[in-house]
Design a protein around this motif. Structure first.
Motif, PDB file in Angstrom:
ATOM      1  N   TYR A  94       7.560   2.293  -4.220  1.00 12.45           N
ATOM      2  CA  TYR A  94       6.910   3.559  -4.542  1.00 12.45           C
ATOM      3  C   TYR A  94       7.987   4.622  -4.751  1.00 12.45           C
ATOM      4  CZ  TYR A  94       2.320   1.688  -3.567  1.00 12.45           C
ATOM      5  OH  TYR A  94       1.170   0.946  -3.621  1.00 12.45           O
ATOM      6  N   PRO A  95       7.834   5.457  -5.772  1.00 17.24           N
ATOM      7  CA  PRO A  95       8.836   6.490  -6.049  1.00 17.24           C
ATOM      8  C   PRO A  95       8.760   7.613  -5.024  1.00 17.24           C
ATOM      9  CG  PRO A  95       6.988   6.658  -7.570  1.00 17.24           C
ATOM     10  CD  PRO A  95       6.747   5.426  -6.769  1.00 17.24           C
ATOM     11  N   LEU A  96       9.896   7.999  -4.477  1.00 20.05           N
ATOM     12  CA  LEU A  96       9.937   9.068  -3.478  1.00 20.05           C
ATOM     13  C   LEU A  96       9.608  10.415  -4.111  1.00 20.05           C
ATOM     14  CD1 LEU A  96      13.114   7.955  -1.521  1.00 20.05           C
ATOM     15  CD2 LEU A  96      10.804   8.143  -0.582  1.00 20.05           C
ATOM     16  N   PRO A  97       9.049  11.335  -3.338  1.00 19.36           N
ATOM     17  CA  PRO A  97       8.709  12.666  -3.866  1.00 19.36           C
ATOM     18  C   PRO A  97       9.922  13.403  -4.397  1.00 19.36           C
ATOM     19  CG  PRO A  97       7.640  12.297  -1.742  1.00 19.36           C
ATOM     20  CD  PRO A  97       8.607  11.159  -1.949  1.00 19.36           C
TER      21      PRO A  97
ATOM     22  N   ALA B  21       9.042   3.005 -11.624  1.00 23.34           N
ATOM     23  CA  ALA B  21       9.252   2.029 -10.553  1.00 23.34           C
ATOM     24  C   ALA B  21       8.879   0.630 -11.020  1.00 23.34           C
ATOM     25  CB  ALA B  21       8.433   2.427  -9.322  1.00 23.34           C
ATOM     26  N   TYR B  22       7.773   0.519 -11.765  1.00 23.71           N
ATOM     27  CA  TYR B  22       7.381  -0.783 -12.316  1.00 23.71           C
ATOM     28  C   TYR B  22       8.430  -1.322 -13.271  1.00 23.71           C
ATOM     29  CZ  TYR B  22       5.579  -3.726 -15.999  1.00 23.71           C
ATOM     30  OH  TYR B  22       5.461  -4.704 -16.942  1.00 23.71           O
ATOM     31  N   GLY B  23       8.901  -0.435 -14.178  1.00 26.02           N
ATOM     32  CA  GLY B  23       9.883  -0.869 -15.157  1.00 26.02           C
ATOM     33  C   GLY B  23      11.147  -1.402 -14.502  1.00 26.02           C
ATOM     34  N   MET B  24      11.592  -0.735 -13.441  1.00 24.52           N
ATOM     35  CA  MET B  24      12.791  -1.197 -12.732  1.00 24.52           C
ATOM     36  C   MET B  24      12.520  -2.529 -12.036  1.00 24.52           C
ATOM     37  SD  MET B  24      15.117   1.009 -13.425  1.00 24.52           S
ATOM     38  CE  MET B  24      16.405   0.822 -12.195  1.00 24.52           C
TER      39      MET B  24
ATOM     40  N   LEU C 209       0.841  -1.201   0.000  1.00 27.17           N
ATOM     41  CA  LEU C 209       0.000   0.000   0.000  1.00 27.17           C
ATOM     42  C   LEU C 209       0.875   1.250   0.000  1.00 27.17           C
ATOM     43  CD1 LEU C 209      -2.802  -0.906   2.566  1.00 27.17           C
ATOM     44  CD2 LEU C 209      -3.197  -0.150   0.218  1.00 27.17           C
ATOM     45  N   GLY C 210       0.373   2.312  -0.620  1.00 27.63           N
ATOM     46  CA  GLY C 210       1.081   3.585  -0.596  1.00 27.63           C
ATOM     47  C   GLY C 210       0.141   4.731  -0.888  1.00 27.63           C
TER      48      GLY C 210
END
Length: 774
Positions: A473-476, A717-720, A442-443
C-alpha cells in the motif's frame, strides 16, 4: 498460534541440548544481540513492531533432545498450550543457553486459519493448512512436546481447498506466511537457520480484477465500475511505474455511469448489466466456444461437466447456429450469418426470459437493421439469480474471481466492511481468496492522505496469485490535520501509514479553497454544462485538476483531446424555492448553518430548540423558515442542516445526494450547494472528465467513485509489484506527490529510468545469489 503473552501449562522436565556448542565467533555473527552486553537488551522486533527483551546467551546449539527424540534447528514442533486448548505449532529458529544457565529455544509461530484474520470462517480453508507467521519469541526448552511434520509446498491457485493434493503424507502443510500487524497472507521465504532446511518441494491475483497477459502491457476488468474513477486512477498510476494498463472491460448496472465511462474511455468495452449476469454470460459463452471448437480446454473449470453431459446426450437442436448447406434450411426458417453481440438478460423485454442467454443475430441476406436478439435454446440458468443486495454482491465477486483466476485482484469498500458483524464481510473476502490460494493484504486509505480536501476513509483488499508479488500500500503524502480516522481496534494497524506516521514528512492536505477557488460562479439554476475557464489555476491542485487530456496520464482515446481547457458539469442541484430562500439567509462566514437563523436558540449543552419568546418565522410559501427536521436531527446536536462550507476546511466525505437538509454542502460565498464539478474536484476527477445523465445521477456517480489520486497511488504500487520491484514490504513510499504530476512526459521518463535501474539491480542480485548457491 502462540506468543510471549500466552501462559503455558507446566511441561515435561529433562530436555537438553546435544552435541558441541556452535563456535562462539559463528554464534556471535549469527545472533549478535545475544552477546552484546552482560545485561538483557531491549530491542524492537521489526516484524511484529513490539519491544521485546532479548536475553543474553553463553552458548548456541544446533540440536536438542526432547523425550529421547533429537530436534534440530529448522524443525517444526508442538509446544504445550493451556489446558483444553490445541497445542501450539512452531518452527525452531534458535537454541541457546542463557547467562543463568537455562535452556531456551526461539520459536517462529505457525498460525492455524482460525488464528488469523479469517477467524470464524476458517472452514473455507483446508483443515491441515497453517501459515508461518512473523511472530517470534523465546521459550524454555521444556515447553517442546514433540516434533511435527509440516510440509512446505509451492503455492498454487485452486478453486477449492480439496483440490490441493499433497505429494506426501503430512500432519500440516504451509505455502504462505502471515503478517500479524498488517493482516497479510503472502508467500514466505525459507527460515534462515543453521541447519539443512526442512522438507520443501521446488515449484517449476466498486471492485476490480487485474489481468497480466504480457510483461509491460496489462488489461483490467473493472467490476462495479461506476463512472470509471478506479480505472482512471489505476491506469494513470501504473503508467508512472512503466506499465501500460488498459481497462479492457467494465461492468456496472447503472446505465448513466456506463455512459460516462464509455465517453471518457472509448477503448473500454462497457457492459451495462448486473455482475451476476455477466458471470453467467462468461460461463455460457465458454460453453459455446467449447461446443463449436473455437477454443480448447486443458483445465477443468466449474460448469464444464454440464456441457459434457449435454453433448453426450447427442443434443442436435442447435445445428441451425452452425455452418450448413443452404438447401438444408427448412422453409420459413432463416440462416444465421454471424452473431454480433451477446448478453445474459432480457433484451426484448419478454416475460420470463430474463435468465436466458441471448445472441444478437445478423441474418444472412438481410441488413443490419434486421438484426434481432434471439434466445439460445437449451441453455438456461437453473438457479435463481442472486438478489441485488450489497452483501450478496460480495459472493458474486468472489465467484467471478474463482472463475476467471486473474493474476491480481483489488477490492474497495466502506469502513463498515470491518465494523459490520465483527468484520464478517472482510473476513469472508479474505477467507475466499485464501481458499483459492491467493495472497491477501488488507489496508485502509484516506483520500486526504493523497492530496484531496476530503477525508473519505475506505477499505481495500489486494489479492495476488502466488506467482506474483503482492502489491504494497502506498504511504500517505499529505497530513489530514485535526481529523481522526476511526476503525475497529483489531484493524487499526491496517490504516496505511499508522505505524510510520512519526517517520513520514507529510504536506498539509489542500483545502476547499485550494480545490475550487478558481472556478467561475454558478447560480442555483445554472444551465451551462460546458464552459471555458475564466481564470488561471493558482495552486498545485488546480494545475493538476485542470490539465487538458493531452497533457494528462489518461489514455488519449476519450473525450476532447485538444489543448483547450474545458470545464464540464459545473452545475448544482437546483434547490426548490423554499430551500433556496433558506440558503440565502445562511450567513456567509465559517461555521454558519441553520442555527444562526431567526427563531432558534442554542442551549448550554450545544443542543438547539425553537425560541418560545418569538413567533416562528415563515417563508414566502407559508412554511417555516427552520423546518422541524433541522432541529430534531440527531436530537438537536447536529450542525449539518443547511451548513455552509468554508475556504480553509476539508470535507468529511463527498456523498451521493446534494440535499442540504442534513449535510454541510453549501458554497462558501454563493447561495447554492456545491456543483457536480466541485464535488468531482474533491474526488480528484480531471476537469475534462465529462459525466452523463441527469444532475442527480451525476452526483451519484461522483459520490460512489473511488478518489482518483488514491487510484493513482494504488496503480503505481501495482505497477511496481507486477514487475517485481516493490519488495516484500507491506507499504511503499511514493516517489512523487499526485498533485504535482503536471508534466506527464518528463515525470514518466524519469520514473521509467528509475525502474530500469531497479530491474538491473535486481537482476545482478539474483545472479550473485545464483552463483553463491551453486
Amino acid at each position: 498460534m502462540a506468543g510471549s503473552t500466552k501462559k503455558r501449562a507446566e511441561p515435561e522436565p529433562n530436555p537438553c541440548f546435544v552435541g558441541e556448542p556452535i563456535p562462539l565467533a559463528e554464534a556471535m555473527s549469527k545472533w549478535p544481540f545475544r552477546y552484546s552486553s552482560s545485561k538483557a537488551r531491549k530491542s524492537v522486533n521489526v516484524d511484529c513492531g513490539e519491544e521485546e527483551e532479548k536475553m543474553q546467551a553463553t552458548h548456541h546449539y544446533r540440536r536438542a533432545n526432547v523425550d529421547g527424540i533429537q530436534i534440530a534447528l529448522g524443525d517444526d514442533v508442538y509446544v504445550k498450550a493451556e489446558e483444553n486448548k490445541p497445542n501450539y505449532i512452531a518452527k525452531i529458529v534458535e537454541f541457546f543457553e542463557s547467562i543463568d544457565k537455562e535452556a531456551y529455544f526461539r520459536a517462529r509461530w505457525f498460525y492455524r486459519p482460525e488464528d488469523t484474520v479469517i477467524k470464524g470462517l476458517a472452514h473455507y480453508v483446508q483443515r491441515n493448512r497453517v501459515f508461518l507467521s512473523n511472530v517470534e519469541d523465546d521459550n524454555p526448552l521444556n515447553c517442546i512436546i514433540s516434533r511435527v511434520e509440516i510440509l512446505k509446498i509451492p503455492p498454487k491457485v485452486v478453486s477449492r481447498p480439496e483440490e490441493r493434493i499433497m505429494p506426501q503424507p503430512c500432519e500440516y502443510y504451509y505455502d504462505m506466511g502471515y503478517d500479524l500487524d498488517h493482516l497479510t497472507i503472502s508467500c514466505v521465504d525459507d527460515v534462515n537457520t543453521d541447519s539443512v532446511p526442512s522438507s520443501t518441494i521446488s515449484s517449476g491475483c466498486d471492485t476490480n480484477c487485474i489481468e497480466n497477459p504480457q510483461k509491460n502491457e496489462k488489461y483490467l476488468l473493472d467490476l462495479y465500475s461506476g463512472c470509471g474513477a478506479m480505472s482512471t486512477g489505476l491506469c494513470m498510476g501504473a503508467s508512472l511505474a512503466g506499465i501500460k494498463l488498459t481497462t479492457k472491460w467494465a461492468v456496472d448496472i447503472n446505465k448513466f455511469a456506463c455512459a460516462s465511462l464509455k465517453l471518457n474511455h472509448p477503448e473500454t468495452e462497457v457492459r451495462n448489466e448486473a455482475a451476476e449476469d455477466f458471470l453467467r454470460l462468461l460461463k455460457e459463452w465458454r460453453k459455446l466456444c467449447l461446443k463449436f471448437a473455437l477454443i480448447s480446454s486443458t483445465e477443468k473449470i466449474e460448469s464444464d461437466k454440464d456441457l459434457e453431459d449435454e453433448e453426450e446426450d447427442g443434443d442436435k437442436k442447435d445445428d441451425a447456429y452452425g455452418d450448413s448447406d443452404e438447401s438444408d434450411i427448412p422453409p420459413g426458417e432463416f440462416e444465421v450469418e454471424k452473431f454480433v453481440a451477446i448478453c445474459f438478460g432480457n433484451p426484448n423485454e419478454v416475460k420470463d426470459a430474463s435468465s436466458v442467454l441471448h445472441l444478437k443475430v445478423h441474418w444472412k441476406g438481410y441488413g443490419s437493421e434486421e438484426d434481432t436478439w434471439e434466445p439460445y435454446d437449451g441453455i438456461r440458468n437453473k438457479d435463481a439469480p442472486l438478489q441485488d443486495e450489497k452483501n450478496k454482491q460480495l459472493l458474486v465477486y468472489m465467484d467471478m474471481i474463482n472463475y476467471l483466476k486473474p493474476n491480481y485482484v483489488l477490492m474497495e469498500n466502506v469502513v463498515d466492511l470491518l465494523k459490520f458483524s465483527n468484520g464478517f464481510l472482510a473476513r469472508y473476502a479474505v477467507a475466499r481468496l485464501v481458499a483459492m490460494n491467493y495472497q491477501t493484504r488488507l489496508g485502509m486509505m484516506a483520500a486526504g492522505s493523497y492530496g484531496l480536501p476530503q477525508i473519505r476513509n475506505r477499505v481495500f483488499l489486494w489479492g495476488a496469485q502466488p506467482t506474483e508479488k503482492l502489491p504494497p500500500y502506498p504511504l500517505p503524502t499529505h497530513e489530514i490535520l485535526g481529523k481522526s480516522l476511526l476503525a475497529p481496534k483489531e484493524f487499526e494497524e491496517i490504516q496505511v501509514g499508522h505505524s510510520q506516521k512519526n517517520l513520514l514528512q507529510l504536506e498539509k492536505a489542500p483545502t476547499l479553497a485550494d480545490a475550487i477557488s478558481d472556478l467561475p460562479p454558478a447560480t442555483n439554476c445554472e444551465e451551462k454544462d460546458e464552459r471555458s475557464y475564466e481564470t488561471e489555476p493558482q495552486t498545485d491542485f488546480q494545475k493538476f485538476i485542470s490539465l487538458t487530456r493531452a497533457d494528462s496520464l489518461i489514455p488519449m482515446g476519450g473525450g476532447d483531446a485538444s489543448q483547450s481547457r474545458k470545464l464540464y458539469d459545473h452545475q448544482p442541484l437546483q434547490l426548490n424555492e423554499d430551500d433556496f430562500e433558506r440558503v440565502c439567509q445562511i450567513e456567509k462566514k465559517k461555521g454558519a448553518n441553520f442555527r444562526s437563523l431567526a427563531g432558534v436558540l442554542v442551549r448550554d449543552n450545544n443542543t438547539v430548540k425553537f425560541d418560545p419568546s418569538v413567533e416562528r418565522p415563515k417563508l414566502k410559501s407559508g412554511k417555516y423558515l427552520v423546518p422541524d427536521y433541522a432541529v430534531s436531527f440527531k436530537n438537536g446536536t447536529s450542525t449539518k442542516p443547511f451548513g455552509r462550507l468554508w475556504w480553509d476546511e476539508i470535507v468529511n466525505t463527498v456523498v451521493t445526494r446534494a440535499q442540504p437538509h442534513n449535510q454541510t454542502l453549501i458554497h462558501p460565498l454563493q447561495d447554492r450547494v456545491l456543483t457536480v464539478r466541485e464535488n468531482a474536484r474533491l474526488q480528484g476527477f480531471p476537469d475534462f472528465y465529462k459525466l452523463c445523465g441527469p444532475i442527480k445521477e451525476k452526483y451519484c456517480q461522483v459520490g460512489n467513485a473511488v478518489a482518483v489520486p488514491v487510484g493513482i497511488a494504488l496503480g503505481y504500487a501495482y505497477g511496481m509489484a507486477s514487475q517485481g520491484l516493490s519488495g516484500d514490504q507491506p507499504v511503499i513510499k511514493l516517489p512523487f506527490k499526485v498533485l504535482q504530476i503536471v508534466e506527464r512526459t518528463k515525470l514518466a521518463t524519469a520514473m521509467s529510468k528509475n525502474n530500469s535501474r531497479l530491474r538491473n539491480n535486481n537482476s545482478r542480485v539474483k545472479e550473485v545469489e545464483s552463483k553463491e548457491y551453486l
